[in-house]
Design a protein around this motif. Sequence first.
Motif, mmCIF file in Angstrom:
data_model
loop_
_atom_site.group_PDB
_atom_site.id
_atom_site.type_symbol
_atom_site.label_atom_id
_atom_site.label_comp_id
_atom_site.label_asym_id
_atom_site.label_seq_id
_atom_site.Cartn_x
_atom_site.Cartn_y
_atom_site.Cartn_z
ATOM 1 N N ARG A 4 2.885 -4.532 8.451
ATOM 2 C CA ARG A 4 2.424 -5.578 7.543
ATOM 3 C C ARG A 4 2.506 -4.792 6.364
ATOM 4 O O ARG A 4 2.263 -5.657 5.816
ATOM 5 N N LEU A 43 0.553 -3.279 4.020
ATOM 6 C CA LEU A 43 -0.476 -3.481 3.943
ATOM 7 C C LEU A 43 -0.668 -1.778 3.195
ATOM 8 O O LEU A 43 -2.093 -1.892 2.037
ATOM 9 N N PRO A 46 -4.608 2.310 0.724
ATOM 10 C CA PRO A 46 -4.443 -0.131 0.592
ATOM 11 C C PRO A 46 -3.722 0.428 -1.288
ATOM 12 O O PRO A 46 -4.003 0.616 -2.070
ATOM 13 N N LYS A 47 -3.187 -0.794 -1.015
ATOM 14 C CA LYS A 47 -1.701 -1.452 -2.352
ATOM 15 C C LYS A 47 -3.239 -2.309 -2.199
ATOM 16 O O LYS A 47 -3.818 -2.634 -2.188
ATOM 17 N N GLN A 58 -3.724 -5.527 -2.364
ATOM 18 C CA GLN A 58 -4.563 -5.926 -0.796
ATOM 19 C C GLN A 58 -5.778 -5.045 0.154
ATOM 20 O O GLN A 58 -6.204 -4.942 1.550
ATOM 21 N N GLU A 67 -8.210 -6.876 2.731
ATOM 22 C CA GLU A 67 -6.585 -7.138 3.870
ATOM 23 C C GLU A 67 -6.229 -5.720 5.198
ATOM 24 O O GLU A 67 -6.403 -5.777 6.206
ATOM 25 N N GLY A 68 -6.596 -4.283 4.201
ATOM 26 C CA GLY A 68 -6.051 -3.426 4.245
ATOM 27 C C GLY A 68 -7.253 -2.959 5.343
ATOM 28 O O GLY A 68 -6.848 -2.395 6.739
#
Length: 152
Positions: A76, A78, A103-104, A107, A110-111
């Motif tokens: 993914r 992420l 996490p980015k 994101q 979402e992560g």
Amino acid sequence: ILGFPAVNRWGRDADVEDDPAAAAGAAADGWEKDLDMPATLADGSPYCRTMHVSRCLSLACDVLSNKLFEEIRERRGLVYGISIGWRPYRIMPGGYVTCVFKPKPDQVEEGLAAVREALREALSGGLTEEEVAAARGPLVTKCREMLDQSNP
């Protein structure tokens, strides 16, 4: 954070440390008493049930860490990094498991959702023989290297 009735990294449980019979598993309670383990090692020394549980938890964490890395980082994309770690302590009668990930920035939500979903799936679906075998090899190698370093 997940909690476990675990032992420290030396295979000792503070509650049974001064009782050799209990440390070998004679006084095990709960699910540990149902595990199929030998009473002694090949050399006749007592088999430490608590160390067995310790090794199993370490192996399970390696499998989960590999699963999360493959799903969340590789597939993914992420997070920059992710891992599961078991933290046993001598000063407490158990240990805990942590999931650490980076996490980015764009994101984060979402992560986090993906990590929760992947953990739910991994914990409800269990571990496959292939996943355990893939994690077992490096763990056994690490244990052998530690023994070699300890016994020059």
